[in-house]
Structures are given as C-alpha cells and as structure tokens.
Design an enzyme around this catalytic site. Structure first.
Site, PDB file in Angstrom:
ATOM      1  N   ASP A  10       2.865   1.561  -7.172  1.00 24.50           N
ATOM      2  CA  ASP A  10       2.100   1.537  -5.932  1.00 24.50           C
ATOM      3  C   ASP A  10       2.582   0.344  -5.117  1.00 24.50           C
ATOM      4  O   ASP A  10       3.280  -0.532  -5.635  1.00 24.50           O
ATOM      5  CB  ASP A  10       0.599   1.403  -6.247  1.00 24.50           C
ATOM      6  CG  ASP A  10      -0.243   1.324  -4.992  1.00 24.50           C
ATOM      7  OD1 ASP A  10      -0.042   2.174  -4.095  1.00 24.50           O
ATOM      8  OD2 ASP A  10      -1.086   0.415  -4.869  1.00 24.50           O
ATOM      9  N   SER A  11       2.159   0.302  -3.866  1.00 26.46           N
ATOM     10  CA  SER A  11       2.498  -0.845  -3.027  1.00 26.46           C
ATOM     11  C   SER A  11       1.812  -2.121  -3.513  1.00 26.46           C
ATOM     12  O   SER A  11       2.243  -3.212  -3.173  1.00 26.46           O
ATOM     13  CB  SER A  11       2.075  -0.542  -1.586  1.00 26.46           C
ATOM     14  OG  SER A  11       0.714  -0.160  -1.554  1.00 26.46           O
ATOM     15  N   TYR A  42       2.263  -0.737   2.545  1.00 30.42           N
ATOM     16  CA  TYR A  42       3.228   0.291   2.917  1.00 30.42           C
ATOM     17  C   TYR A  42       2.681   1.131   4.096  1.00 30.42           C
ATOM     18  O   TYR A  42       3.444   1.731   4.842  1.00 30.42           O
ATOM     19  CB  TYR A  42       3.490   1.250   1.753  1.00 30.42           C
ATOM     20  CG  TYR A  42       4.387   0.741   0.629  1.00 30.42           C
ATOM     21  CD1 TYR A  42       4.803  -0.593   0.548  1.00 30.42           C
ATOM     22  CD2 TYR A  42       4.822   1.624  -0.358  1.00 30.42           C
ATOM     23  CE1 TYR A  42       5.616  -1.024  -0.498  1.00 30.42           C
ATOM     24  CE2 TYR A  42       5.639   1.206  -1.398  1.00 30.42           C
ATOM     25  CZ  TYR A  42       6.039  -0.120  -1.467  1.00 30.42           C
ATOM     26  OH  TYR A  42       6.845  -0.526  -2.494  1.00 30.42           O
ATOM     27  N   GLY A  43       1.378   1.186   4.189  1.00 34.47           N
ATOM     28  CA  GLY A  43       0.725   2.139   5.104  1.00 34.47           C
ATOM     29  C   GLY A  43       1.021   1.937   6.569  1.00 34.47           C
ATOM     30  O   GLY A  43       0.844   2.847   7.377  1.00 34.47           O
ATOM     31  N   CYS A  73       0.921   5.615  -4.937  1.00 34.27           N
ATOM     32  CA  CYS A  73       0.699   5.290  -3.525  1.00 34.27           C
ATOM     33  C   CYS A  73       0.770   6.560  -2.678  1.00 34.27           C
ATOM     34  O   CYS A  73       1.776   7.276  -2.705  1.00 34.27           O
ATOM     35  CB  CYS A  73       1.771   4.302  -3.078  1.00 34.27           C
ATOM     36  SG  CYS A  73       1.643   3.817  -1.368  1.00 34.27           S
ATOM     37  N   ASN A  74      -0.276   6.814  -1.912  1.00 35.51           N
ATOM     38  CA  ASN A  74      -0.303   8.008  -1.054  1.00 35.51           C
ATOM     39  C   ASN A  74       0.780   7.940   0.020  1.00 35.51           C
ATOM     40  O   ASN A  74       1.425   8.937   0.326  1.00 35.51           O
ATOM     41  CB  ASN A  74      -1.664   8.147  -0.381  1.00 35.51           C
ATOM     42  CG  ASN A  74      -2.744   8.633  -1.313  1.00 35.51           C
ATOM     43  OD1 ASN A  74      -3.176   9.773  -1.250  1.00 35.51           O
ATOM     44  ND2 ASN A  74      -3.192   7.765  -2.213  1.00 35.51           N
ATOM     45  N   THR A  75       0.971   6.741   0.590  1.00 38.45           N
ATOM     46  CA  THR A  75       1.964   6.598   1.656  1.00 38.45           C
ATOM     47  C   THR A  75       3.361   6.889   1.114  1.00 38.45           C
ATOM     48  O   THR A  75       4.141   7.623   1.727  1.00 38.45           O
ATOM     49  CB  THR A  75       1.901   5.173   2.252  1.00 38.45           C
ATOM     50  OG1 THR A  75       0.543   4.863   2.577  1.00 38.45           O
ATOM     51  CG2 THR A  75       2.751   5.057   3.484  1.00 38.45           C
ATOM     52  N   GLU A 151     -10.503  -4.461  -0.709  1.00 39.84           N
ATOM     53  CA  GLU A 151      -9.917  -5.613  -1.405  1.00 39.84           C
ATOM     54  C   GLU A 151     -10.784  -6.860  -1.253  1.00 39.84           C
ATOM     55  O   GLU A 151     -10.743  -7.762  -2.090  1.00 39.84           O
ATOM     56  CB  GLU A 151      -8.484  -5.857  -0.912  1.00 39.84           C
ATOM     57  CG  GLU A 151      -7.561  -4.721  -1.323  1.00 39.84           C
ATOM     58  CD  GLU A 151      -6.083  -5.076  -1.316  1.00 39.84           C
ATOM     59  OE1 GLU A 151      -5.736  -6.256  -1.139  1.00 39.84           O
ATOM     60  OE2 GLU A 151      -5.271  -4.138  -1.490  1.00 39.84           O
ATOM     61  N   CYS A 183      -5.940   7.893  -0.079  1.00 36.06           N
ATOM     62  CA  CYS A 183      -5.430   6.527  -0.196  1.00 36.06           C
ATOM     63  C   CYS A 183      -5.943   5.957  -1.510  1.00 36.06           C
ATOM     64  O   CYS A 183      -7.076   6.252  -1.921  1.00 36.06           O
ATOM     65  CB  CYS A 183      -5.916   5.682   0.990  1.00 36.06           C
ATOM     66  SG  CYS A 183      -5.493   3.940   0.852  1.00 36.06           S
ATOM     67  N   THR A 184      -5.097   5.142  -2.133  1.00 37.33           N
ATOM     68  CA  THR A 184      -5.447   4.594  -3.455  1.00 37.33           C
ATOM     69  C   THR A 184      -6.798   3.878  -3.505  1.00 37.33           C
ATOM     70  O   THR A 184      -7.469   3.904  -4.516  1.00 37.33           O
ATOM     71  CB  THR A 184      -4.368   3.570  -3.872  1.00 37.33           C
ATOM     72  OG1 THR A 184      -4.113   2.689  -2.766  1.00 37.33           O
ATOM     73  CG2 THR A 184      -3.090   4.258  -4.291  1.00 37.33           C
ATOM     74  N   HIS A 185      -7.151   3.228  -2.400  1.00 37.09           N
ATOM     75  CA  HIS A 185      -8.359   2.386  -2.419  1.00 37.09           C
ATOM     76  C   HIS A 185      -9.666   3.160  -2.230  1.00 37.09           C
ATOM     77  O   HIS A 185     -10.735   2.650  -2.538  1.00 37.09           O
ATOM     78  CB  HIS A 185      -8.276   1.348  -1.293  1.00 37.09           C
ATOM     79  CG  HIS A 185      -7.225   0.309  -1.479  1.00 37.09           C
ATOM     80  ND1 HIS A 185      -5.894   0.608  -1.622  1.00 37.09           N
ATOM     81  CD2 HIS A 185      -7.319  -1.046  -1.554  1.00 37.09           C
ATOM     82  CE1 HIS A 185      -5.201  -0.526  -1.758  1.00 37.09           C
ATOM     83  NE2 HIS A 185      -6.044  -1.530  -1.721  1.00 37.09           N
TER      84      HIS A 185
END
Ligand code: DGL
Length: 264
Positions: A10-11, A42-43, A73-75, A151, A183-185
């Site tokens: 992931d980023s 990355y987004g 990572c989705n991006t 975050e 998105c990961t978050h």
C-alpha cells in the site's frame, strides 16, 4: 511455493485494513506488508507516478520471494494492475474487482463509489461494476479529507460526520442503496457512514472482499500454506515511528517487526 509469504503493499498505513482481513481469514499464512510511507499519498498523484511507485513496491516484494501479490491500495489497483500482471508471473490481486463483485448485490442498482481523487478519476470501479451489472447507475465522488481524518484518529468524531454528510449529500438524494468504500482507510469510517446514510445502505468493504478472494484463490489453486507459519513482517520506506503509532489503531494491536527499507 505454498510455504512462501503473501506480499501486500500500500502507499502507507491504510492497507493494514486489507492485511488485517487476510490475517484473520488465513492465520497460517506468512504475510509481508510494505507501506511506501516515504511517498504517501498516492491518491493525489498522477497515473504515471503511481504506476512507477507500484512497480517498485511490487518488485521489492517479489524479490522477497512471495507467492502472491495483493495490491491493497485502491489508487494503485485502479491504475497499475495491468502493468503489474504483465510484469510478474505470480498471481496479482487488486481490491477493485472483489469490491465490485459485492456491490452488484445492490437491489435498486443505484450504487455509490467513494475513494481518492486518483481512484475516482480512473473510473475503474464503475467499469468493473458495469461489466457485471450493465444497467447499474453509479454515483462517484472523491472524499480526500477522509484519509487525514482517519489517520488523525477522528473517524468517529463530529467533524468526520459533518464531512461525510457534505460529501454524500448527492448520493443520499440519488437514493443509492449500496456504497463502495473504495479506499483503504474507509472501513474505519463505517460507523460514521452508517449514521449519515442510515441502515438501508449496504457498505461494501473492499478490504474484506479482497481477503475473501485471496482465500478462494488459494483454495482453488492449492496455494494454502500447510505449515501454519503465521509470521508477520512489515516494511516501510520512511522511519517507522508514525506507521507504528497510526497502524496500531488500524490493526488493534501493536506492530512488531517494522523495518525501514529503500525501494526503487
Ligand atoms: N491507500 C490509498 C488508497 O486506498 C489511500 C491513501 C493514499 O492516497 O495514498 O487509495
């Protein structure tokens, strides 16, 4: 081959949502996680830059001898997957197809997609959903403030609720019954999103769906580790301090064995 680890990248810290789901479903697998913390996010970056970063991250994990690559990572999944599949011989799985497969269970075929600017601009989620459900009506919107809010530890804060209400206003008016957390978050915002959207909207957690896909592929292809190793190792490209602190909230446990490495 079966004894080798699964490589997840992931980023940064967000992909730990995917890591967590894979670890829970496949406790016997050895897992290597790489967070490209020196270059996150990355987004907001260009397609070319994300493709280059993803290739370098993947190369690092392939060099560690992994048996499968999971692009958490989705991006990166949105823009780099075809290039990675062409470049490497091993199975490469992203988070978009698994998320799309779940989203098509929508009853009214009105589906919302949220993610980073890069993911939304790529149009990959709508493309993957329409492949399975051609007459789906898809409403996409980037939600760039969600990553820093999560975050900061404010996923359940009033500020997150107000931000979500603002971002999702159009989707509520469009009467979506399914929302893809692209998105990961975003799985950490589940409760806040539920409060804003109500119980009638199905939230699709791409991290969870990806872990289910990994387990299925392993069972089908006989890739399961028969040794029940269960080792976990984390690599980051910047000093580990922030990754360890923020990662604790994502995983719900301490992160041991975090090592700084150089890639690219
Ligand atoms: N991991 C990214 C994603 O899922 C979010 C953070 C970033 O922008 O790098 O798209």
């Amino acid at each position: 081959m079966r004894y080798r680890a699964i490589g997840i990248f992931d980023s940064g810290v967000g992909g730990l949502t995917v890591f967590k789901e894979i670890a829970a479903r496949m406790p016997g697998e050895n897992l290597l996680y790489l967070g490209d913390t020196a270059r996150v996010p990355y987004g907001t970056k260009s397609v070319e830059t994300v493709q280059r970063y993803a290739l370098e991250a993947a190369e690092f994990l392939v060099d560690q001898g992994v048996k499968m690559l999971v692009v958490a990572c989705n991006t990166a999944s949105a823009v780099a997957l075809p290039g990675l599949r062409k470049r490497f011989q091993l199975p490469v799985l992203g988070v978009i197809e698994p998320g799309a497969c779940k989203a098509v269970h929508s009853r009214n075929r009105r589906i919302g997609v949220i993610g980073t600017e890069g993911t939304i601009n790529s149009g990959r989620y709508p493309e993957a959903i329409r492949k399975l459900l051609p007459d789906a009506q898809i409403f996409s919107t980037p939600c760039p403030l969600f990553v820093p809010l999560v975050e900061e530890g404010w996923a359940d804060h009033e500020i997150a609720r107000l931000t979500a209400a603002e971002y999702l206003q159009g989707m509520i008016e469009a009467r979506i019954d399914t929302l893809v957390l692209g998105c990961t978050h975003y799985p950490l915002l589940r409760e806040t999103l539920r409060q804003v959207l109500g119980d009638g909207v199905m939230l699709v957690d791409s991290a969870e769906e990806t872990a289910k896909s990994v387990a299925r592929i392993f069972a089908e292809e006989g890739l399961e580790n028969p040794q029940h190793g269960g080792e976990r190792h984390f690599f980051v490209t910047d000093v580990p301090t922030r990754f360890e602190r923020v990662g604790r909230a994502f995983l719900g446990t301490e992160l041991n064995r975090v090592q700084q490495v150089q890639i690219g």
